[in-house]
Design a protein around this motif. Structure first.
Motif, PDB file in Angstrom:
ATOM      1  N   LYS A 534      48.008   5.131  73.011  1.00 32.41           N
ATOM      2  CA  LYS A 534      48.634   3.958  73.775  1.00 32.41           C
ATOM      3  C   LYS A 534      48.690   2.966  73.137  1.00 32.41           C
ATOM      4  O   LYS A 534      49.696   2.094  73.134  1.00 32.41           O
ATOM      5  CB  LYS A 534      48.260   4.028  75.206  1.00 32.41           C
ATOM      6  N   VAL A 535      47.443   2.619  72.818  1.00 35.62           N
ATOM      7  CA  VAL A 535      47.163   1.300  72.076  1.00 35.62           C
ATOM      8  C   VAL A 535      47.897   1.285  70.785  1.00 35.62           C
ATOM      9  O   VAL A 535      48.553   0.175  70.573  1.00 35.62           O
ATOM     10  CB  VAL A 535      45.660   1.135  71.761  1.00 35.62           C
ATOM     11  N   ARG A 536      48.008   2.141  70.087  1.00 38.19           N
ATOM     12  CA  ARG A 536      48.902   2.040  68.928  1.00 38.19           C
ATOM     13  C   ARG A 536      50.302   1.981  69.051  1.00 38.19           C
ATOM     14  O   ARG A 536      50.965   0.973  68.556  1.00 38.19           O
ATOM     15  CB  ARG A 536      48.766   3.509  68.244  1.00 38.19           C
ATOM     16  N   GLU A 537      50.773   2.381  70.105  1.00 35.15           N
ATOM     17  CA  GLU A 537      52.126   2.153  70.600  1.00 35.15           C
ATOM     18  C   GLU A 537      52.540   0.840  70.954  1.00 35.15           C
ATOM     19  O   GLU A 537      53.415  -0.035  70.592  1.00 35.15           O
ATOM     20  CB  GLU A 537      52.755   3.097  71.477  1.00 35.15           C
ATOM     21  N   LEU A 538      51.432   0.022  71.688  1.00 33.39           N
ATOM     22  CA  LEU A 538      51.519  -1.238  72.061  1.00 33.39           C
ATOM     23  C   LEU A 538      51.509  -2.084  70.854  1.00 33.39           C
ATOM     24  O   LEU A 538      52.226  -3.136  71.063  1.00 33.39           O
ATOM     25  CB  LEU A 538      50.361  -1.516  73.092  1.00 33.39           C
ATOM     26  N   VAL A 539      50.455  -1.927  69.930  1.00 32.51           N
ATOM     27  CA  VAL A 539      50.448  -2.743  68.882  1.00 32.51           C
ATOM     28  C   VAL A 539      51.490  -2.717  68.033  1.00 32.51           C
ATOM     29  O   VAL A 539      52.266  -3.753  67.766  1.00 32.51           O
ATOM     30  CB  VAL A 539      49.167  -2.294  68.055  1.00 32.51           C
ATOM     31  N   LYS A 540      52.242  -1.528  67.966  1.00 32.00           N
ATOM     32  CA  LYS A 540      53.639  -1.429  67.081  1.00 32.00           C
ATOM     33  C   LYS A 540      54.656  -2.257  67.981  1.00 32.00           C
ATOM     34  O   LYS A 540      55.297  -2.935  67.192  1.00 32.00           O
ATOM     35  CB  LYS A 540      54.008  -0.089  67.015  1.00 32.00           C
ATOM     36  N   LYS A 541      54.752  -2.106  69.149  1.00 32.04           N
ATOM     37  CA  LYS A 541      55.804  -2.940  69.950  1.00 32.04           C
ATOM     38  C   LYS A 541      55.484  -4.366  69.866  1.00 32.04           C
ATOM     39  O   LYS A 541      56.462  -5.194  69.829  1.00 32.04           O
ATOM     40  CB  LYS A 541      55.779  -2.420  71.259  1.00 32.04           C
ATOM     41  N   GLN A 542      54.082  -4.820  69.806  1.00 26.44           N
ATOM     42  CA  GLN A 542      53.987  -6.256  70.145  1.00 26.44           C
ATOM     43  C   GLN A 542      54.269  -7.078  68.537  1.00 26.44           C
ATOM     44  O   GLN A 542      54.858  -7.865  68.316  1.00 26.44           O
ATOM     45  CB  GLN A 542      52.465  -6.553  70.595  1.00 26.44           C
ATOM     46  N   VAL A 543      53.738  -6.248  67.488  1.00 28.75           N
ATOM     47  CA  VAL A 543      54.126  -6.673  66.241  1.00 28.75           C
ATOM     48  C   VAL A 543      55.463  -6.817  65.683  1.00 28.75           C
ATOM     49  O   VAL A 543      56.404  -7.581  65.425  1.00 28.75           O
ATOM     50  CB  VAL A 543      53.548  -5.530  65.070  1.00 28.75           C
ATOM     51  N   GLU A 544      56.279  -5.674  66.400  1.00 30.79           N
ATOM     52  CA  GLU A 544      57.801  -5.594  66.314  1.00 30.79           C
ATOM     53  C   GLU A 544      58.245  -6.882  66.855  1.00 30.79           C
ATOM     54  O   GLU A 544      59.244  -7.636  66.417  1.00 30.79           O
ATOM     55  CB  GLU A 544      58.309  -4.425  67.064  1.00 30.79           C
ATOM     56  N   GLN A 545      57.938  -7.099  68.169  1.00 30.48           N
ATOM     57  CA  GLN A 545      58.403  -8.325  68.976  1.00 30.48           C
ATOM     58  C   GLN A 545      58.035  -9.527  68.134  1.00 30.48           C
ATOM     59  O   GLN A 545      59.013 -10.588  68.200  1.00 30.48           O
ATOM     60  CB  GLN A 545      57.969  -8.387  70.329  1.00 30.48           C
ATOM     61  N   GLU A 546      56.909  -9.566  67.748  1.00 30.35           N
ATOM     62  CA  GLU A 546      56.573 -10.828  66.901  1.00 30.35           C
ATOM     63  C   GLU A 546      57.300 -11.175  65.740  1.00 30.35           C
ATOM     64  O   GLU A 546      57.819 -12.441  65.588  1.00 30.35           O
ATOM     65  CB  GLU A 546      55.230 -10.725  66.294  1.00 30.35           C
TER      66      GLU A 546
END
Ligand SMILES: *Cc1c(COP(=O)(O)O)cnc(C)c1O
Length: 551
Positions: A534-546
């Motif tokens: 779940k952390v991996r998916e969150l990190v991916k999502k936040q990097v994407e948004q950034e």
């Protein structure tokens, strides 16, 4: 000196500036690395740590005595970084930027405590801990390397680095302040929700830069560290995110810390010119956890700084102290009510029931990760005494280190090492173990004597320095004790020691203006479950948004 093939190099050899400083792994499989590779990779692929192929020995170090901290940093760092990798002007600019954030004009001021005892204050950086000295520099290095890789690239074509780390306090805030606002780098710091001190939590989460991501994990520090390890081991995360680490094994951190050993030596010569001359020997007492800070002192010694001894100062997590006494390096498993899980600092190998919780939490470790680097130099010296060629000696040293570390992993200990290896360790180091009760006593003593307030980590160092002064005889050798944190960061221990004493008032005497009102400021933090996928998916999502500019 490196020459390229047929071309003859006509200029006289430059003995101070090694034109092609390369790095090798302590376990021998990797060698010939550039500084940039070493900084971006962190850990060698054989599991070892990077060390320079040679320690420079500048003949002219005494001529550095009047240099400012950044000027001195340039002289020292340029001996380890080839100008072909980072041109002189660029290196100067990186250094200047890194230390312009420090509040003290001398960057790391030396304070006379009493008699022959001096305190080196390393906590004048943005987060009030000595880790800023290294992480301000490391943050600028990351940015420099990435911006250079990205020249001429735009948008999705740019290299992007995602730094991920777990923290129980100090490293997280120093890493965040080192990387905030840096181009092409995102930083994710995982902390155990509700389990870091309020000041440290506020320091981390009130940084609102778009590239800074605080994740509060419902779990312990161990859980945070396990998540980070799982991410680094995961192919998907590595490929999609290009992960980077800032933990204490990164060579650039050790390198930056060499500077203040020289700087404080020159400060001492200036302050006490009637009793201390350049060339005289000095002892350093160093509060030690992962062995990074004191290892930098060992490099200073090997570079020619007149160091009599480096005094390792541990709390009750004393694996190093026991090694110096017995030659055996052994994890001690503490069981029962005093054992706690997850209080090891970042980069340490935590074990659920091996670390004792003390008043100096940044030194609560089971094993010291940077000790492997010293082991290599000790093993190399031993191999040298047998008198083979340099290539063979290096191979021998790496094999020995790989063997010791394998044994440690499999059985929880190695050693006793050869007598000659232990003898070499004792030539340059002494060690002291300091209990919590003694830590408190020293804080009280120094406050009563001169009104100076130590943080508990620095108190461990001063306690060890006092014992060393007893041994060497008062007035014999000057002692510099390293102060690694501002007392306001560890208010619990300081308050426990000084509450009720004449004139003591935490808010007035200890709390810096920068901390007042910090806890009320706006925060940015995401709660996450203790689940690495779940952390991996969150990190991916936040990097994407950034990257889309949405955060
Ligand atoms: C990290 C830290 C230490 C220990 O330094 P090492 O390089 O790990 O030996 C000591 N004191 C404080 C306050 C720290 O944050």
């Amino acid at each position: 000196m490196a020459t390229n093939g047929t071309e003859k190099n006509e200029s006289p050899p430059d003995t101070t500036h090694t034109p092609s400083q390369r790095y090798l792994s302590t376990r021998g499989e990797d060698e010939g690395f550039s500084f940039e590779e070493v900084v971006l990779k962190g850990l060698a692929s054989d599991g070892g740590l990077y060390i320079p192929e040679a320690i420079p020995k500048p003949t002219s170090w005494e001529s550095w005595k009047d240099l400012s901290f950044p000027q001195l940093a340039y002289e020292i760092l340029s001996l380890y970084i080839s100008p072909s990798e980072i041109p002189a002007d660029d290196l100067r600019a990186i250094i200047d930027r890194s230390y312009s954030t420090f509040r003290a004009p001398e960057t790391t001021p030396l304070v006379h405590l009493h008699d022959n005892l001096y305190l080196l204050e390393l906590f004048h950086g943005p987060t009030f801990a000595f880790k800023d000295v290294a992480l301000q520099f490391l943050g600028n290095l990351f940015e420099y390397f990435l911006v250079r890789k990205n020249e001429g690239r735009t948008g999705r074509d740019r290299h992007h680095l995602t730094v991920v780390g777990a923290t129980s306090g100090d490293t997280g805030s120093a890493a965040i302040y080192g990387l905030r606002g840096k181009k092409d780098v995102s930083v994710f710091i995982l902390h155990p929700k509700g389990r870091v001190s309020p000041i440290q939590e506020a320091q981390m989460t009130t940084v609102l830069d778009a590239n800074v991501h605080n994740l509060a994990v419902s779990g312990t520090f161990d859980d945070c560290q396990d998540i980070v390890k799982a991410l680094f081991a995961d192919k998907d995360a590595n490929e999609s995110l290009n992960l980077g680490a800032v933990n204490s094994i990164n060579w650039a951190r050790i390198l930056a810390q060499i500077v203040y050993y020289f700087h404080s030596y020159f400060s001492l010569a200036k302050q006490s010119s009637s009793t201390f001359k350049i060339g005289d020997k000095v002892r350093f007492a160093v509060p030690t956890g992962n062995f990074g800070d004191i290892l930098a002192g060992y490099f200073a010694l090997r570079m020619g700084l007149p160091v009599d001894k480096l005094v390792i100062s541990t709390n009750e997590n004393d694996i190093l102290d026991r090694f110096w006494k017995s030659g055996k390096y052994e994890k001690k498993v503490v069981r029962g009510p005093e054992a706690v899980g997850g209080l090891a600092v970042d980069g340490a190998m935590a074990h659920p029931d091996g670390v004792k919780e003390t008043l100096s939490p940044a030194m609560d470790i089971l094993v010291s990760s940077n000790f492997e680097r010293l082991l290599w130099f000790l093993a190399y010296e031993f191999a040298e005494s047998v008198g083979m060629d340099d290539y063979w000696n290096k191979k021998q040293a790496s094999q020995e280190v790989a063997k010791w570390l394998k044994e440690l992993k499999e059985t929880g200990s190695f050693g006793p090492v050869y007598q000659d290896v232990l003898k070499a360790a004792k030539r340059d180091f002494e060690s002291e173990r300091v209990t919590d009760a003694q830590t408190i006593e020293t804080i009280q003593d120094l406050y009563n004597k001169i009104g100076y307030i130590l943080d508990p980590h620095s108190s461990v160092g001063v306690t060890a320095a006092n014992r060393s002064i007893q041994r060497t005889g008062p007035g014999a050798v000057a002692h510099i004790s390293l102060s690694t944190a501002h007392p306001a960061k560890f208010s619990g221990a300081v308050d426990q020691a000084l509450r009720g004493l004449e004139g003591f008032d935490f808010e007035k005497k200890v709390l810096p203006a920068e901390f007042v009102g910090l806890e009320k400021r706006e925060r940015r933090v995401t709660d996450v479950e203790n689940d690495w996928a779940k952390v991996r998916e969150l990190v991916k999502k936040q990097v994407e948004q950034e990257l889309r500019g949405e955060s």
